[in-house]
Design a protein around this motif. Structure first.
Motif, PDB file in Angstrom:
ATOM      1  N   UNK A 120       0.903  -1.254  -0.082  1.00  0.00           N
ATOM      2  CA  UNK A 120      -0.120   0.038   0.109  1.00  0.00           C
ATOM      3  C   UNK A 120       0.910   1.198  -0.023  1.00  0.00           C
ATOM      4  N   UNK A 121       1.113   1.772  -1.170  1.00  0.00           N
ATOM      5  CA  UNK A 121       2.033   2.915  -1.591  1.00  0.00           C
ATOM      6  C   UNK A 121       1.536   4.295  -0.353  1.00  0.00           C
ATOM      7  N   UNK A 122       0.358   4.502  -0.373  1.00  0.00           N
ATOM      8  CA  UNK A 122      -0.115   5.695   0.470  1.00  0.00           C
ATOM      9  C   UNK A 122       0.321   5.504   2.143  1.00  0.00           C
ATOM     10  N   UNK A 123      -0.035   4.113   2.409  1.00  0.00           N
ATOM     11  CA  UNK A 123       0.535   3.854   3.862  1.00  0.00           C
ATOM     12  C   UNK A 123       1.913   3.624   4.146  1.00  0.00           C
ATOM     13  N   UNK A 124       2.798   3.118   3.204  1.00  0.00           N
ATOM     14  CA  UNK A 124       4.155   2.972   3.269  1.00  0.00           C
ATOM     15  C   UNK A 124       4.734   4.458   3.322  1.00  0.00           C
ATOM     16  N   UNK A 125       4.145   5.418   2.524  1.00  0.00           N
ATOM     17  CA  UNK A 125       4.543   6.710   2.461  1.00  0.00           C
ATOM     18  C   UNK A 125       4.498   7.273   3.808  1.00  0.00           C
ATOM     19  N   UNK A 126       3.511   7.140   4.646  1.00  0.00           N
ATOM     20  CA  UNK A 126       3.334   7.507   5.923  1.00  0.00           C
ATOM     21  C   UNK A 126       4.251   7.077   6.763  1.00  0.00           C
ATOM     22  N   UNK A 127       4.667   5.821   6.819  1.00  0.00           N
ATOM     23  CA  UNK A 127       5.597   5.243   7.733  1.00  0.00           C
ATOM     24  C   UNK A 127       7.068   5.299   7.228  1.00  0.00           C
ATOM     25  N   UNK A 128       7.383   5.039   5.852  1.00  0.00           N
ATOM     26  CA  UNK A 128       8.530   5.151   5.400  1.00  0.00           C
ATOM     27  C   UNK A 128       8.700   5.832   4.393  1.00  0.00           C
ATOM     28  N   UNK A 129       8.688   7.354   4.248  1.00  0.00           N
ATOM     29  CA  UNK A 129       8.840   8.068   3.196  1.00  0.00           C
ATOM     30  C   UNK A 129      10.034   8.291   2.260  1.00  0.00           C
ATOM     31  N   UNK A 130      11.285   7.576   3.086  1.00  0.00           N
ATOM     32  CA  UNK A 130      12.441   7.095   2.178  1.00  0.00           C
ATOM     33  C   UNK A 130      12.373   5.678   1.795  1.00  0.00           C
ATOM     34  N   UNK A 131      11.541   5.125   1.016  1.00  0.00           N
ATOM     35  CA  UNK A 131      11.596   3.784   0.622  1.00  0.00           C
ATOM     36  C   UNK A 131      11.648   3.587  -0.932  1.00  0.00           C
ATOM     37  N   UNK A 132      12.145   2.490  -1.128  1.00  0.00           N
ATOM     38  CA  UNK A 132      12.293   2.112  -2.861  1.00  0.00           C
ATOM     39  C   UNK A 132      11.541   0.529  -2.698  1.00  0.00           C
ATOM     40  N   UNK A 133      10.962   0.181  -3.781  1.00  0.00           N
ATOM     41  CA  UNK A 133      10.308  -1.194  -3.797  1.00  0.00           C
ATOM     42  C   UNK A 133      10.757  -1.440  -5.225  1.00  0.00           C
ATOM     43  N   UNK A 134      11.502  -2.734  -5.170  1.00  0.00           N
ATOM     44  CA  UNK A 134      12.109  -3.123  -6.422  1.00  0.00           C
ATOM     45  C   UNK A 134      11.254  -4.737  -6.786  1.00  0.00           C
ATOM     46  N   UNK A 135      11.133  -4.838  -8.026  1.00  0.00           N
ATOM     47  CA  UNK A 135      10.690  -6.184  -8.413  1.00  0.00           C
ATOM     48  C   UNK A 135      11.764  -7.002  -8.635  1.00  0.00           C
ATOM     49  N   UNK A 136      11.462  -8.462  -8.981  1.00  0.00           N
ATOM     50  CA  UNK A 136      12.383  -9.317  -8.987  1.00  0.00           C
ATOM     51  C   UNK A 136      13.732  -9.049  -9.948  1.00  0.00           C
ATOM     52  N   UNK A 137      13.517  -8.298 -10.885  1.00  0.00           N
ATOM     53  CA  UNK A 137      14.556  -8.047 -11.821  1.00  0.00           C
ATOM     54  C   UNK A 137      15.147  -6.551 -11.321  1.00  0.00           C
ATOM     55  N   UNK A 138      15.093  -6.104 -10.224  1.00  0.00           N
ATOM     56  CA  UNK A 138      15.590  -4.977  -9.447  1.00  0.00           C
ATOM     57  C   UNK A 138      15.029  -3.877 -10.259  1.00  0.00           C
ATOM     58  N   UNK A 139      14.244  -3.653 -10.912  1.00  0.00           N
ATOM     59  CA  UNK A 139      13.526  -2.607 -11.445  1.00  0.00           C
ATOM     60  C   UNK A 139      12.639  -1.863 -10.220  1.00  0.00           C
ATOM     61  N   UNK A 140      12.961  -0.549 -10.361  1.00  0.00           N
ATOM     62  CA  UNK A 140      12.091   0.255  -9.290  1.00  0.00           C
ATOM     63  C   UNK A 140      10.472   0.447  -9.602  1.00  0.00           C
ATOM     64  N   UNK A 141       9.612  -0.082  -8.654  1.00  0.00           N
ATOM     65  CA  UNK A 141       8.237  -0.285  -8.827  1.00  0.00           C
ATOM     66  C   UNK A 141       7.728   0.686  -8.091  1.00  0.00           C
ATOM     67  N   UNK A 142       8.294   1.216  -6.937  1.00  0.00           N
ATOM     68  CA  UNK A 142       7.581   2.698  -6.114  1.00  0.00           C
ATOM     69  C   UNK A 142       8.643   3.425  -5.713  1.00  0.00           C
ATOM     70  N   UNK A 143       8.242   4.630  -5.636  1.00  0.00           N
ATOM     71  CA  UNK A 143       9.335   5.436  -4.929  1.00  0.00           C
ATOM     72  C   UNK A 143       8.766   6.444  -3.850  1.00  0.00           C
TER      73      UNK A 143
END
Length: 639
Positions: A7-30
């Motif tokens: 949940x991007x909105x929930x993650x931004x509230x708790x972890x505003x400095x996060x990066x989510x990578x898929x299995x090929x190490x491509x950025x899926x959420x900033x």
């Protein structure tokens, strides 16, 4: 297994400095705050093309490399020119990798320079407290410097006496601090032995050079350096704290106080400067800052050790928990002091290995107090680094979890006891059901004999009574069978196979009694699922049988069908019967609950349905309208 749901909105509230990578190490959420630091960063781009892992150093970034370093502190730096580093940790979420961290700043001004505000940080981020503390210290230092400036102006008048300054120069060689004299153009013409010991240079290497040439180093504060140079050439006293280089390339913290020496005409003849080594004091100040930050909001036990693992400091909670005084703790290694014969050697070895490697650690361990009493502690800590990137010391936070461990043991014992009780109850139910069914069969046989021997000779009333007895016996037999069935529903189905539900439901429809005024139909084709064939037969037979038995309309209709999502099947059994009042929606799933008197009802059917659904980690509910029918829903996971 519960699947990771992002949940991007929930993650931004708790972890505003996060990066989510898929299995090929491509950025899926900033994270929303990372987007401010790297405005050109876009989702879908390759993480390894945009970032490098500075610590632990990875030459090539691969999923396997990230998996190896999941529990480590990771330092990221951009390949695109930004000099802001991110410190944090990678975690694996299903087939994705999640980086959670924050940027590393040493002042609040740096946050402003990056167009960030406090709102861009998580509320719990300790960096904000640390930067605020540093800012407060800077303000205090500035106030002290202003006071010192006033004091220097007063001292300047006192030092104008040239004879006093000459006497200072005469004793300079015996001073423990470094002393240098320079010409008005900043060339050193004399220094004492202490200055040579501080810097590692010989007198020949110093004479004729300027203090800036001798003391320059990569960590020097340019602002302070320019302040010192500006005051020097203006012929004014100065007092600065600044790093000073050594011959071997290292540096140390100093306080340099400079004073011009005038001739009778008021012109500067030479400059006198005292160089005081402040490294130890600075380290103590940083330690005090750290300890104050750590202890300010933490009531757990805290201990700080030097780089060799010996205790330097511990808070009052640590003393109270262990029973040792601070004087007994200083210089000791926590492991040797607190671990005992029942301490898990693997846990002790893990702690020692993590400390040797300078890596973070977190574990639960059995410790011993000074009086020998055992207690469980949850320990987490990490190494602290100095400005040169070297391990300076370690700190650890210890929480007493003895009571929690007792509760966990009690829970395990209770679960074991319940498992034993459930097995005993199941065995008892089977024995009782067998013993109860035996006399029922005997009574049923006796009635059959009475009818056979008195065929045609029984009155209508007697025949009615015997028929009523047979119906009661049949209901009693169904009730006993229902209790036995309910007790045998295990908490885990072991006989799972791919079963055709459509075939099972059609078979149920063909064997149960369906009055002529009732139609039972299947909507579409039911799926093939992974489950226990017997349990699914029980579940649908109870639901379909209930629907048929309770229909009160001249023309009854029962529909069976399903819908599905990516994770679940949701089945329904719908009838046009009398409906169920809202206040009874939960009651009907309880054992022996029946809302309508029915000769064939045992009050167990829906409780069996609910128990089967619960064991599959599914759920059952209903929607109903009085006089217009009821729909039962059963949701089962696909895996």
């Amino acid at each position: 297994m519960q699947k990771f749901t992002f949940n991007k909105e929930g993650f931004n509230n708790l972890f505003p400095f996060h990066l989510l990578l898929d299995g090929d190490l491509n950025i899926t959420s900033i994270g929303k705050s990372i987007a401010k630091l790297y405005p050109n960063l876009k989702e879908g781009e390759s993480f390894k093309a945009l970032f490098r892992i500075k610590r632990p150093f990875l030459d090539t970034i691969t999923p396997a490399g990230l998996l190896t370093n999941l529990t480590q502190l990771v330092i990221l730096e951009s390949r695109t020119g930004s000099d802001v580093q991110l410190r944090g940790q990678f975690e694996q979420m299903d087939d994705c990798f999640l980086f959670i961290g924050s940027p590393w700043f040493v002042s609040l001004e740096e946050i402003k320079q990056q167009n960030l505000s406090i709102l861009d940080f998580a509320n719990y981020d300790p960096l904000l407290d640390l930067l605020q503390l540093i800012k407060t210290q800077e303000i205090t230092t500035l106030e002290l410097r202003n006071l010192l400036k006033i004091n220097n102006n007063q001292r300047e008048e006192l030092r104008k006496d040239r004879e006093e300054l000459n006497r200072i120069a005469m004793v300079a060689s015996a001073n423990n601090n470094g002393i240098v004299f320079t010409t008005p153009d900043a060339k050193i013409f004399w220094c004492n032995d202490a200055y040579m010991r501080q810097t590692g240079f010989s007198r020949e290497e110093v004479i004729g050079k300027t203090p800036v040439q001798i003391g320059n180093n990569p960590a020097i504060d340019k602002v302070e350096l320019h302040t010192m140079i500006d005051r020097f050439y203006k012929g004014e006293p100065f007092d600065v704290e600044i790093t000073h280089g050594r011959k071997d390339g290292s540096y140390f913290w100093t306080r340099i106080q400079g004073q011009p020496v005038y001739n009778d005409d008021g012109k500067v003849l030479q400059f006198f400067a005292m160089v005081e080594d402040m490294s130890e004091m600075r380290e103590k100040e940083e330690e005090l800052k750290l300890l104050s930050v750590i202890t300010e909001k933490n009531t757990n036990s805290i201990v700080v050790c030097d780089k060799n693992g010996h205790i330097e400091w511990a808070n009052k909670s640590f003393e109270q928990t262990t029973g040792y005084s601070i004087t007994e703790l200083i210089g000791k290694k926590p492991g040797k002091l607190l671990q005992g014969k029942e301490t898990n050697p693997e846990t002790a070895a893990y702690l020692a290995q993590q400390i040797r490697a300078g890596e973070p650690f977190k574990c639960e361990i059995l410790n011993y107090k000074k009086n020998g009493i055992k207690y469980w502690a949850q320990i987490q800590g990490q190494a602290l680094y100095n400005e040169r990137g070297e391990i300076a010391r370690y700190f650890a936070i210890e929480e007493d979890i003895t009571e929690r461990k007792k509760l966990e043991r009690q829970k395990e014992e209770l679960v074991t006891s319940l498992e034993k009780s459930n097995k005993e109850l199941e065995d008892y139910a089977q024995i009782v059901s067998h013993d109860l069914k035996s006399p029922l069969r005997s009574i049923n046989s006796l009635i059959a004999w009475i009818k056979e021997e008195n065929e045609g000779g029984l009155s209508d009333q007697t025949a009615l009574y015997l028929s009523m007895i047979e119906n009661k016996l049949e209901k009693m037999d169904s009730l006993i069978q229902g209790v036995l069935t309910y007790s045998r529903i295990d908490k885990a189905d072991v006989n799972k196979e791919r079963i055709n539900l459509h075939e099972i439901v059609r078979n149920i429809i063909s064997i149960i009694h369906i009055p002529d005024n009732i139609t039972v139909q299947v909507d579409g084709t039911l799926p093939t699922i992974l489950a226990d064939r017997y349990r699914m037969h029980q579940l649908f037979q109870n639901l379909i049988g209930n629907a048929v038995n309770y229909i009160d309309k001249p023309h009854g209709l029962v529909n069976i069908g399903y819908t599905e999502t990516g994770a679940h099947y949701t089945f329904y059994v719908k009838d046009n019967g009398p409906g169920i009042a809202p206040e009874n929606h939960q009651k009907i799933f309880k054992i022996f609950q029946s809302l309508i008197k029915n000769e064939r009802s045992t009050g167990l059917g829906l409780s069996i349905v609910k128990k089967i659904a619960d064991n599959y980690k599914g759920r059952v509910w209903l929607e109903s309208e009085l006089k217009n029918g009821t729909t039962f829903f059963i949701q089962l996971p696909k895996k």
